[in-house]
Scaffold this active site. Structure first.
Site: not given
Length: 155
Positions: A45-46
């Site tokens: 996600g990051c």
């Protein structure tokens, strides 16, 4: 800490980036800033969130907007993440999460029923005078850039 909202003064900070340089909020006076907090460098996600910021940065810079990412990761991990994604903007290390706390993005999370504290993925659009224009708490990785561009009037 209460959540920040449009019109609030953005909390100041002085943190070290992936190259060992001290970066301050005051260093962006006169320019808008997309400031985003992410939980852990290198996670899926990051990575998606940071790639989206990277890919939109040239369009944002054309209208006077810079970008900064902040996580509790060490500067060494930030450097590795930055190198892998070929970033041209600072990633700041907030190991004691004091800046995250000031922005109201350090809080209780849950994973598989286990509770712990960490970064609540969030982003802020800050104006030229250091005031919050928009704040997005618990923003999804895919919405950080669209929300900022929408607030800037860029589609």
């Amino acid at each position: 800490m209460d959540k920040l909202k449009g019109g609030d003064q953005a909390p100041g900070f002085a943190l070290i980036d992936q190259f060992g340089k001290t970066v301050t909020l005051d260093g962006f006076k006169g320019r808008k800033l997309l400031l985003y907090f992410y939980p852990k460098a290198g996670t899926s996600g990051c990575t998606r969130q940071t790639e989206a910021v990277r890919d939109a940065l040239s369009a944002m810079k054309e209208i006077g907007v810079d970008a900064l990412g902040i996580s509790p990761d060490s500067t060494a991990l930030q450097k590795k993440f930055s190198d892998k994604l070929q970033l041209s903007f600072p990633l700041l290390s907030d190991p004691d999460h004091s800046v995250a706390e000031a922005y109201g993005v350090w809080g209780e999370k849950s994973l598989y029923g286990k509770k712990y504290f960490g970064i609540l993925r969030s982003s802020f659009l800050i104006d030229e005078d250091g005031r919050i224009l928009e704040a997005w708490y618990k923003v999804s990785p895919g919405n950080t850039v669209p929300k900022a561009l929408g607030a800037l009037g860029i589609s």
